[in-house]
Structure formats: C-alpha cells, structure tokens
Write an enzyme that holds these catalytic residues in place. Structure first.
Site, short mmCIF file in Angstrom:
data_model
loop_
_atom_site.label_atom_id
_atom_site.label_comp_id
_atom_site.label_asym_id
_atom_site.label_seq_id
_atom_site.Cartn_x
_atom_site.Cartn_y
_atom_site.Cartn_z
N CYS A 220 1.18 9.43 23.03
CA CYS A 220 2.66 10.26 22.90
C CYS A 220 3.10 10.39 21.66
CB CYS A 220 3.61 9.87 23.83
SG CYS A 220 2.92 9.87 25.82
N CYS A 429 -2.70 10.99 6.87
CA CYS A 429 -2.29 11.55 8.20
C CYS A 429 -1.12 10.86 8.61
CB CYS A 429 -3.49 11.12 9.19
SG CYS A 429 -3.81 9.47 9.35
#
Length: 476
Positions: A220, A429
């Site tokens: 999530c 990232c």
C-alpha cells in the site's frame, strides 16, 4: 511487549468458559444480537456458537479494522488482535478502527479501545507483536478461526502453513490500489498429510504454488490504496468468519459430531477503475486449484514436509521464498561501487556538476508518476520501474543495443545531459529497492558500455533523501 507476551481484557458477562446451548441469553445479548438471530439459518444455537468462538485477527490495519468491528458487533466470544505497528496519520483514511487522537499508540491497543466502545461484551486479547515463524504456533493455537489481514506474501504463506499444522480454518484477504481478493482455506480443517474426503480443502500453497515476482509485490505504501476497497474485503472476511463459525465448520472433522461439507475454493476478486468513471465495479469468482498431493504443507503422506520444529529453525525461509530483502534480484546485491548515498550524491555529483557545467549526468527516477508529481531530485527524469522493465524485455527480445535516449521520455534528449555519450546514470526510487534492480537491468541492456559508463544506485531512495538531504521533501 515482546513477541511472546499477550494481554487480555475481559468485559461483561462473556468469558472463556464455553456456554452450553441450553444456557439462556442475557437480556442485553438478546437485545444486542436480535436482528442477526432472526435471520434464517441463525437463531439461538448459532448465536451461542459465536459467543463460544475464538477468532484471531492478524493485522490491525485496513483489513483488520472493519473485520474486527463486524465480528465484535456480531458477538464473537473472544477476539485476538496481532500487530506490532503503531497508528500513523497516513493509516487513517482506510484503517477506520483508529483515530487522530490515538496516533502513535500501538495499533492493537487503539483498535481494542474502539471495539470496547462498540461492544464491551467480548473478551479482547492483545498481541502487540508481529507474527513470525518463532511465535506463530503459540499465537494461533488457542483460536478456532484465523483471519489473515496482513499485507505481504511472506506472512500469508507463514499463516497458512501454521493453520495447516494446527488444523485451523483460514480466511485470507488482500487489497492494493483499487482491487482486492478474498479466499477461504483449510475449511473444515483436515489433518496434515491426510487426503481422505476428497481434494478439498486446500491451503494457500496449493492455490498459489509460487509467490508473485519480487518486483510485482506492491504494498500500500508503494502503490497506494483506496479505503473503501480494502474495507470491503475486510467486511467480507467478517462475513465468511460468521458463516463458518455459525455452522460449526471451523472444527476438525475428527471431532465427533462435526459436520463436514468441504466446498471448492473460490477466489473472489473485486476491482474498479479510477481512470474510467463510466466503468462499473466488478466482482469475479474464480475456481481455484484443488488440494495438491505433493504440497509441501498439506500434501499426501510424506509429501507434507512442513513441521513446527522446522518453522522455528527457519525452514522454510519465507523471505527468501518470496524474494524478500536480501534474497531476490536487486535486493541488496549491488557492490559498494554501484551505490551512492543521497548526501554523497549532493556533495560529489550535484555540486561538482554545477561547477563543471550543467547536465553532466542523468538521474532516472523509477517511482510511479503519482509519487514523482509530489517532488523529485532537481533535473530528474521519470521512468517508472514497470515501464523500464518492459522496455528492457522488449529490447532483449529484439536483440537491439539500446542508447540512453531509448529509455528516456521522447522530450528528453541526451544533449540535455552534456552531450557525453558516456554520461553517468544515477537511479533512484522510493526506498532503494526497485532502483537496485533497475541498475542491473540497465547494465544487462549494455548501457554501461562495458564499464565505460557509470550506472549507480542512490541508496535508500527518496526516503533516505528526505532523511539526509531535505527534511521538507514530501515523501509519500
């Protein structure tokens, strides 16, 4: 509280002592549970089964909160909660059993506070810890039914394995972004290694022999989640649990008088699209594979090699099996020369680049565009990780030897980076995991020109950037 400690809170007239079916319900119980008892198939006997039942909910987050609320409301006698995290502000849009006033509290104690306000009668048991191979059996053993409300494959396999060994039915669910799934496993439970009574029920390993690739395991935090989607799956878990407990299918068939009606396992999928508002939400039911004779966990005879002793020795290694940290491609496998800290990047690359002239390097940000839109390193180019992998696979199939321009968006030219054909590439990232695999892929594509061009990972990603360089950066 360590992994072996628990605390309980006993309220009202309910207790851990089973109540006989002839025992009358209290006036409060009759009033509180009347609307569900008059549903066909329920009645007093089914309600007493719920009052005698013990359910363990592993995970007090987006799935666990709605599941716990409806189980508490239904009058489950004992509800155990397992979670080792604390409430954060970013949880509240979906984890509806917590509140702003309880940010920073352990999730288990926060959810228990909410549940007691909803129904003070059940016995609530707190396990303020994460489930691990060392404590899993002790956590699961006292309960009749287990709800897997966790958010990662390694834990799902562990929970299923323990449920097989201890003969516990399992309701497992998962949700990410705008989709969710739920499946009932090991119900009614069958002793490990015994296939009598047909090919069902299976375990998680029977249905999902291999976990998804590490780069496809979206959390999530990485991919995002809509509250109603995960809430719907949690409510569905509670519904399945009530159905199982009310019909006494949670007990082992070896127990005298227990009905056995195994059904084919069905994976219920739910999804809808935010990008196409005219598209309706969808429910799909997929028939899953039957129990496998050679299953490592629940297979026939000696094929079932899983043991409780093995779990505590680290066999199997769930993180390795699921491509977790330190075991999969791009997960901590780069050398020190292939990595640079955010602070070092600023001091030795950014500042040096400004002194020597603009654009002596390329920064590839492999986060999704939604993350990238909130902020990035100056001059960074957004090439989402999935698109980078697809491009690498496409070029591998075609046998092409790519250039940097081939992986950059069309509007970005290599001349913007100084015109140097060997201009170094720095990859970043969100947390420093995808970027490591991206470095490997870029080198596999030949973009390092046999070592002439540096391709370097910015270690720790934008999370480390916020910690080391810019505390005001909106890390999401």
């Amino acid at each position: 509280m360590n992994s072996g400690e628990t605390s309980s809170s006993q309220n009202g007239s309910n207790s851990s002592v089973p109540r006989d079916t002839s025992c009358p319900l209290t006036e409060e119980e009759l009033d509180r549970y009347s609307r569900q008892m008059i549903v066909p198939g329920m009645g007093k006997e089914a309600q007493l089964r719920l009052l005698n039942a013990k359910v363990l909910i592993i995970g007090a987050g987006g799935l666990g909160c709605p599941a716990a609320q409806y189980l508490a409301g239904a009058g489950i006698g004992t509800i155990g909660l397992v979670d080792g995290d604390v409430v954060e502000r970013s949880n509240l849009h979906r984890q509806v059993g917590h509140s702003t006033s309880r940010i920073g509290q352990p999730k288990v104690s926060s959810l228990m506070t909410h549940l007691k306000g909803l129904n003070p009668l059940p016995n609530y048991v707190a396990h303020e810890c994460h489930i691990t191979p060392l404590n899993a059996a002790d956590l699961v053993a006292p309960y009749d039914l287990i709800l897997d409300c966790t958010d990662n494959p390694a834990t799902r396999y562990l929970i299923s394995d323990v449920c097989v060994l201890l003969e516990k039915p399992l309701v497992s669910a998962a949700s990410v972004q705008t989709s969710g799934q739920i499946i009932v496993l090991n119900c009614p439970p069958t002793p490990q290694g015994q296939l009598e009574g047909g090919p069902y029920p299976p375990c998680y390993r029977c249905c999902f022999k291999k976990p998804p690739p590490a780069n496809a395991q979206l959390s999530c935090g990485e991919a995002g989640i809509l509250g109603p989607v995960v809430g719907l799956m949690g409510v569905a878990q509670a519904g399945e649990a009530i159905k199982i407990l009310a019909s006494a299918l949670h007990a082992s068939p070896s127990k005298k008088g227990t009905p056995r009606h195994p059904v084919e396992p069905t994976l219920l999928l739910y999804s809808y699209s935010l990008t196409s508002f005219l598209s309706p939400f969808t429910f799909r039911a997929l028939k899953m594979a039957p129990r496998k004779k050679n299953c490592f966990a629940c297979g026939e005879g000696s094929q079932a090699r899983l043991t409780l002793e093995g779990l505590k020795r680290g066999e199997p290694d769930y993180e390795f099996f699921c491509g977790g940290l330190g075991s999969g491609p791009g997960q901590g496998v780069l050398s020190a020369e292939e990595r640079i800290s955010p602070r070092e990047f600023v001091e030795t690359v950014q500042q040096h680049g400004k002194e020597e002239g603009k654009g002596k390097y390329v920064v590839l940000d492999t986060r999704e565009k939604e993350h990238f839109s909130f902020g990035s390193i100056e001059g960074a180019v957004n090439v989402p990780f999935g698109k980078l992998l697809s491009k690498a696979a496409q070029m591998k199939r075609s046998g092409e030897t790519p250039e940097v321009e081939d992986i950059l968006p069309p509007e970005v030219k290599i001349e913007d980076s100084g015109g140097d054909e060997n201009v170094p590439i720095y990859v970043v990232c969100r947390r420093g995991l995808d970027s490591q695999e991206a470095v490997e892929k870029l080198k596999e594509m030949g973009l390092d020109r046999g070592g002439k061009r540096k391709i370097v990972d910015i270690a720790g990603g934008m999370k480390a950037w916020k910690e080391q360089v810019d505390p005001s950066f909106p890390y999401l």
